[in-house]
Design a protein around this motif. Structure first.
Motif, PDB file in Angstrom:
ATOM      1  N   MET A   1       0.917  -1.100  -0.041  1.00  0.00           N
ATOM      2  CA  MET A   1      -0.103   0.059  -0.037  1.00  0.00           C
ATOM      3  C   MET A   1       0.888   1.106  -0.086  1.00  0.00           C
ATOM      4  O   MET A   1       2.015   1.227   0.642  1.00  0.00           O
ATOM      5  N   GLY A   2       0.607   2.360  -0.652  1.00  0.00           N
ATOM      6  CA  GLY A   2       1.127   3.259  -0.482  1.00  0.00           C
ATOM      7  C   GLY A   2       1.357   3.970   0.610  1.00  0.00           C
ATOM      8  O   GLY A   2       2.457   4.571   1.034  1.00  0.00           O
ATOM      9  N   ASN A   3       0.297   3.879   1.407  1.00  0.00           N
ATOM     10  CA  ASN A   3       0.611   4.502   2.803  1.00  0.00           C
ATOM     11  C   ASN A   3       1.020   3.414   3.645  1.00  0.00           C
ATOM     12  O   ASN A   3       0.495   2.437   4.021  1.00  0.00           O
ATOM     13  N   ARG A   4       2.418   3.804   3.887  1.00  0.00           N
ATOM     14  CA  ARG A   4       2.852   2.550   4.928  1.00  0.00           C
ATOM     15  C   ARG A   4       2.415   2.403   5.991  1.00  0.00           C
ATOM     16  O   ARG A   4       2.487   1.179   6.637  1.00  0.00           O
ATOM     17  N   SER A   5       2.007   3.467   6.676  1.00  0.00           N
ATOM     18  CA  SER A   5       1.400   3.014   8.307  1.00  0.00           C
ATOM     19  C   SER A   5       0.218   2.185   8.161  1.00  0.00           C
ATOM     20  O   SER A   5       0.085   1.288   8.823  1.00  0.00           O
ATOM     21  N   ILE A   6      -0.670   2.453   6.971  1.00  0.00           N
ATOM     22  CA  ILE A   6      -1.630   1.437   6.966  1.00  0.00           C
ATOM     23  C   ILE A   6      -1.416   0.269   6.598  1.00  0.00           C
ATOM     24  O   ILE A   6      -2.092  -0.839   6.964  1.00  0.00           O
ATOM     25  N   GLU A   7      -0.392   0.015   5.696  1.00  0.00           N
ATOM     26  CA  GLU A   7       0.224  -1.211   5.299  1.00  0.00           C
ATOM     27  C   GLU A   7       0.587  -2.008   6.625  1.00  0.00           C
ATOM     28  O   GLU A   7       0.386  -3.320   6.849  1.00  0.00           O
ATOM     29  N   ARG A   8       1.293  -1.232   7.443  1.00  0.00           N
ATOM     30  CA  ARG A   8       1.998  -2.130   8.512  1.00  0.00           C
ATOM     31  C   ARG A   8       0.703  -2.503   9.478  1.00  0.00           C
ATOM     32  O   ARG A   8       0.814  -3.462  10.048  1.00  0.00           O
ATOM     33  N   THR A   9      -0.348  -1.457   9.601  1.00  0.00           N
ATOM     34  CA  THR A   9      -1.320  -2.089  10.492  1.00  0.00           C
ATOM     35  C   THR A   9      -2.169  -3.154   9.911  1.00  0.00           C
ATOM     36  O   THR A   9      -2.656  -4.287  10.762  1.00  0.00           O
ATOM     37  N   LEU A  10      -2.302  -3.353   8.676  1.00  0.00           N
ATOM     38  CA  LEU A  10      -3.003  -4.386   7.863  1.00  0.00           C
ATOM     39  C   LEU A  10      -2.269  -5.699   8.195  1.00  0.00           C
ATOM     40  O   LEU A  10      -2.713  -6.698   8.502  1.00  0.00           O
ATOM     41  N   ARG A  11      -0.867  -5.456   8.123  1.00  0.00           N
ATOM     42  CA  ARG A  11      -0.125  -6.393   8.127  1.00  0.00           C
ATOM     43  C   ARG A  11      -0.002  -7.279   9.813  1.00  0.00           C
ATOM     44  O   ARG A  11      -0.096  -8.517   9.893  1.00  0.00           O
ATOM     45  N   ARG A  12      -0.081  -6.230  10.709  1.00  0.00           N
ATOM     46  CA  ARG A  12      -0.413  -6.691  12.081  1.00  0.00           C
ATOM     47  C   ARG A  12      -1.663  -7.194  12.496  1.00  0.00           C
ATOM     48  O   ARG A  12      -1.580  -8.388  13.022  1.00  0.00           O
ATOM     49  N   SER A  13      -2.601  -6.792  11.567  1.00  0.00           N
ATOM     50  CA  SER A  13      -4.067  -7.614  11.684  1.00  0.00           C
ATOM     51  C   SER A  13      -3.758  -8.993  11.085  1.00  0.00           C
ATOM     52  O   SER A  13      -4.344  -9.971  11.611  1.00  0.00           O
ATOM     53  N   TYR A  14      -3.111  -9.194  10.155  1.00  0.00           N
ATOM     54  CA  TYR A  14      -2.970 -10.619   9.444  1.00  0.00           C
ATOM     55  C   TYR A  14      -1.995 -11.432  10.438  1.00  0.00           C
ATOM     56  O   TYR A  14      -2.955 -12.631  10.897  1.00  0.00           O
ATOM     57  N   ASP A  15      -1.165 -10.952  11.378  1.00  0.00           N
ATOM     58  CA  ASP A  15      -0.388 -11.652  12.315  1.00  0.00           C
ATOM     59  C   ASP A  15      -1.302 -11.921  13.388  1.00  0.00           C
ATOM     60  O   ASP A  15      -1.295 -13.098  14.119  1.00  0.00           O
ATOM     61  N   ASP A  16      -2.114 -10.967  13.941  1.00  0.00           N
ATOM     62  CA  ASP A  16      -2.923 -11.218  15.152  1.00  0.00           C
ATOM     63  C   ASP A  16      -4.190 -12.297  14.852  1.00  0.00           C
ATOM     64  O   ASP A  16      -4.310 -13.258  15.587  1.00  0.00           O
ATOM     65  N   LEU A  17      -4.720 -12.165  13.519  1.00  0.00           N
ATOM     66  CA  LEU A  17      -5.475 -12.919  13.133  1.00  0.00           C
ATOM     67  C   LEU A  17      -5.113 -14.584  13.139  1.00  0.00           C
ATOM     68  O   LEU A  17      -5.925 -15.498  13.645  1.00  0.00           O
ATOM     69  N   GLY A  18      -3.851 -14.761  12.528  1.00  0.00           N
ATOM     70  CA  GLY A  18      -3.179 -15.949  12.555  1.00  0.00           C
ATOM     71  C   GLY A  18      -2.905 -16.362  14.099  1.00  0.00           C
ATOM     72  O   GLY A  18      -3.257 -17.847  14.118  1.00  0.00           O
ATOM     73  N   ALA A  19      -2.436 -15.789  14.945  1.00  0.00           N
ATOM     74  CA  ALA A  19      -2.293 -16.312  16.456  1.00  0.00           C
ATOM     75  C   ALA A  19      -3.534 -16.624  17.078  1.00  0.00           C
ATOM     76  O   ALA A  19      -3.660 -17.448  17.893  1.00  0.00           O
ATOM     77  N   LEU A  20      -4.577 -15.939  16.659  1.00  0.00           N
ATOM     78  CA  LEU A  20      -5.727 -16.134  17.667  1.00  0.00           C
ATOM     79  C   LEU A  20      -6.643 -17.177  16.859  1.00  0.00           C
ATOM     80  O   LEU A  20      -7.848 -17.718  17.368  1.00  0.00           O
ATOM     81  N   ARG A  21      -6.109 -18.150  16.018  1.00  0.00           N
ATOM     82  CA  ARG A  21      -6.736 -19.361  15.478  1.00  0.00           C
ATOM     83  C   ARG A  21      -6.718 -20.384  16.522  1.00  0.00           C
ATOM     84  O   ARG A  21      -5.654 -20.754  16.889  1.00  0.00           O
ATOM     85  N   ILE A  22      -7.617 -21.210  16.621  1.00  0.00           N
ATOM     86  CA  ILE A  22      -7.790 -22.313  17.619  1.00  0.00           C
ATOM     87  C   ILE A  22      -8.579 -23.469  16.836  1.00  0.00           C
ATOM     88  O   ILE A  22      -9.426 -23.098  15.792  1.00  0.00           O
TER      89      ILE A  22
END
Length: 732
Positions: free
Chosen positions: A243-264
């Motif tokens: 994403m052109g906006n790197r801050s939003i890109e970082r937030t979305l990537r963090r969301s992906y990581d957290d979603l992956g960690a919350l899987r059971i």
């Protein structure tokens, strides 16, 4: 991954608390890595605290924290220094604790000596395990006292405990350590400018000694832990984002990581993966939370929605049980484990006290059906959807007034059973509490969406009779809702009807959910939006749960003035549905800016103080982080502004972006769709899509809403197919 493994009140965790999570296991500690039993800290596995004390000292001195850096959601590096008592400011001894949580914890402990002289060190770690139930810890009401025995077997401390015939234990592996009654110790001499390291492992055990589970303590041949491998598998299956906006890109990537960690996983069906509600206290299957989170995550991993639906279907209510609030067709609120699950809501391991999970089950099934799952997969869930709809009629609407309401069936259940489930979460404008059977406005929105979703799925399958029945129910509910919930003198909808059918007249965010599903009459929407975006409701960081001029308003409360990211994500979707693009952009941008203050991770909620008053979002002390709703909020915000959606049975993919210019261009590859992977590019607001599966094409405009499809299908089903082929877009 582990299997299943929580109310609305929690004690403070302490300043700078570090939370690690992997599946249903999690660890809470101080920033120096210590675990203190007087705080709600510990290592938790399957709802039981297997480690309640884990305190490191060197030469009798505690470790002063310097930094705690999360490497992954399940791994952190905690760095500190040994406090000096000789009058000098700087300590030459630096302590590093690289900690990983899984089926217990593993810690690489390193002490570095930056002195030009050798350092004599007595390194001591106290070990405590109270095996307290998660609810006991969370609410500081620990009453059980286990009989404990300790045994040393070589490099391993075996701690066993007994309570009323129940046995539990842990194994502490500490190579080369000496063991005392309460601690393990190392006496070492660290040469000048040298270091000393050891690996410590704590895992639960049963009645008899057994080696630690290989899945936890042994890395594979490439030096990756099972959690690393699991994360790599997750990353390989989800979209790649630029994403052109790197801050939003970082937030979305963090969301992906957290979603992956919350899987059971469902322990009875390991192939089914669902999303736990959030860390630290909600690392379990929640009906409402898991359903909403998995729906918001559909563009990232549609299989999460399917796993959630299948798992909840297996546990759908079959009998009437006032204690657990189970009823035939009802979808559960939460699952709890372990011997003390009697401490949980309703006194049983599965609690059904949720008024919205049941209609949301049907809503999410309707959404998932558009993503190209095999017809037989969706068909297998349809009887469960019909039982859920039967519950709405027979149990959800007990007084037959046309609205679904709740009233707890026992004193151990939740007083409020919508998403604002704190005891004081539903109130009048003067601050007084709503009482009796309560019909929440957003729940009627979910029911409306359930009716329209079921109607469309029936039309799509050629079942005209069922389709017509639920289309008629939806139309009647919309008419009745707009007559009885609307307050013309206020210009907004009542948050609820109470037990005496009075309008609960507080100005609250709940009505924003009704926009999402099209329940709001078009002529009333502008007034609703005006209130939602007013200074009393919009804090500058998001829409508050309750307006600041209401009697119960408190910016530092859980549900009466705070800002919840997921609430705002749904509101933003509703604003877009009714054409309020600038307002949706304002909410989205505010939330994504708020994420910058917490390392790109949105918390469960934050306080509702005005941005004009305080320049940073104020954390709510006991907010879950990571939390499933919050993790999926950035995904929902960006995909909503992309106006990206699909309906495989209609052969269409829609992208009609209204992303703010500040977001920049967007490139997404490896996005899952109908068993394939597509690439989406948005440059200068112009979309393109590559790799569409056979039978799908990019359509102009927005995907037609199910309410519109049902209406068109009801008029002329064949004409509707022709209308769809023309590629026309939908409207509210």
């Amino acid at each position: 991954m582990a299997g299943w493994n929580a109310d609305t009140a929690a004690g403070p965790l302490g300043a700078g608390t570090v939370t690690l999570v992997e599946g249903s296991s999690f660890c809470i500690s101080l920033p120096n890595g210590d675990i203190e039993s007087e705080h709600p800290h510990g290592v938790f596995v399957q709802d039981s605290r297997i480690l309640s004390g884990w305190r490191l000292t060197i030469n009798g001195h505690e470790i002063e924290p310097l930094v705690a850096e999360a490497k992954e959601p399940f791994r952190a590096l905690l760095v500190g220094r040994v406090i000096r008592t000789d009058g000098y400011a700087d300590s030459p001894l630096i302590v590093e604790r690289l900690r990983e949580v899984g089926a217990g914890i593993q810690e690489l402990l390193t002490v570095r000596n930056y002195s030009p002289a050798p350092a004599e060190c007595l390194i001591s770690l106290t070990v405590e395990a109270d095996f307290a139930d998660l609810f006991e810890v969370k609410e500081a009401r620990i009453h059980r006292h286990w009989e404990e025995t300790r045994e040393v077997d070589g490099d391993t401390l075996i701690l066993r405990s007994l309570w009323q015939g129940v046995r539990k234990g842990i194994r502490v592996q500490a190579p080369g350590a000496n063991f005392t009654e309460e601690a393990l110790t190392y006496r070492v001499s660290i040469a000048a400018h040298a270091q000393w390291s050891t690996i410590l492992t704590v895992v639960p055990t049963g009645d008899t000694p057994s080696p630690p589970p290989p899945s936890f303590v042994h890395p594979d041949e490439e030096g990756l832990s099972p959690r690393d491998v699991r994360r790599q598998e997750w990353v390989a299956k989800i979209p790649v984002l630029h994403m052109g906006n790197r801050s939003i890109e970082r937030t979305l990537r963090r969301s992906y990581d957290d979603l992956g960690a919350l899987r059971i996983e469902d322990p009875n069906h390991p192939e089914r993966v669902v999303v736990a509600a959030g860390a630290p206290w909600f690392m379990t299957l929640f009906g409402r939370d898991s359903l909403l989170a998995s729906e918001m995550a559909l563009p990232v991993d549609p299989s999460l929605a399917l796993g959630t639906l299948q798992t909840l279907a297996d546990r759908q209510g079959t009998v009437v049980d006032p204690m657990s609030e189970e009823e035939p067709g009802k979808i559960l609120h939460e699952v709890r484990l372990d011997v003390s699950s009697g401490l949980s809501l309703g006194g049983k391991s599965v609690y059904y006290g949720s008024v919205d999970a049941t209609p949301l089950f049907v809503v999410v099934l309707g959404s998932a059906s558009r993503y190209g799952f095999f017809a037989e997969t969706i068909s297998a869930l349809m009887p469960h959807a019909d039982r859920a709809l039967d519950w709405i009629s027979e149990y959800g609407d007990k007084d037959g007034d046309g609205f679904v309401e709740y009233q707890r069936l026992n004193p151990r259940g939740l007083i409020n059973q919508g998403w604002k489930d704190s005891w004081d979460g539903i109130n009048f404008a003067d601050g007084s509490m709503a009482e009796g059977s309560i019909a929440l406005c957003e729940v009627q929105g979910y029911v409306y969406a359930a009716y329209t979703g079921r109607a469309w799925m029936a039309y799509d399958a050629g079942d005209t009779a069922t389709a017509t029945r639920y289309a008629d129910k939806a139309a009647q509910l919309k008419k009745q809702f707009n007559e009885q919930f609307w307050m013309p003198d206020r210009g907004y909808y009542a948050v609820a009807l109470d037990g005496r059918k009075r309008q609960v007249d507080a100005c609250a965010s709940n009505m924003g959910h009704c926009l999402v599903y099209g329940l709001v009459d078009e002529d009333k929407a502008p007034q609703v939006v005006e209130h939602l975006m007013s200074p009393e409701m919009f804090s500058g960081w998001g829409v508050r749960t309750l307006a600041s001029n209401m009697g119960a308003y408190n910016p530092a409360s859980y549900h009466n003035g705070s800002v919840w990211p997921h609430d705002n994500a749904l509101i933003a979707s509703g604003l877009l549905r009714y054409g309020f693009i600038a307002e949706a952009q304002r909410i989205s941008t505010a939330l994504l800016e708020a994420a910058e203050y917490s390392g790109g991770r949105l918390p469960e909620l934050f306080c509702g103080f005005s941005r004009d008053q305080i320049a940073e979002p104020v954390p709510y002390p006991t907010a879950c982080s990571p939390q499933a709703w919050a993790a999926t909020t950035p995904i929902r915000l960006v995909t909503s502004l992309m106006r990206y959606d699909t309906h495989v049975s209609l052969g269409g993919v829609w992208v009609d972006p209204v992303l703010p210019e500040s977001y920049g261009d967007l490139h997404i590859s490896n996005a899952p769709l109908a068993g394939g992977r597509i690439t989406i590019d948005i440059s200068n607001s112009k979309p393109s899509v590559q790799g569409l599966p056979e039978g799908l094409e990019l359509r102009q405009g927005r995907r037609p809403y199910l309410t519109q499809l049902v209406e068109e299908a009801g008029l002329d089903r064949d004409a509707n197919r022709s209308w769809m082929a023309s590629g026309r877009s939908g409207s509210p």
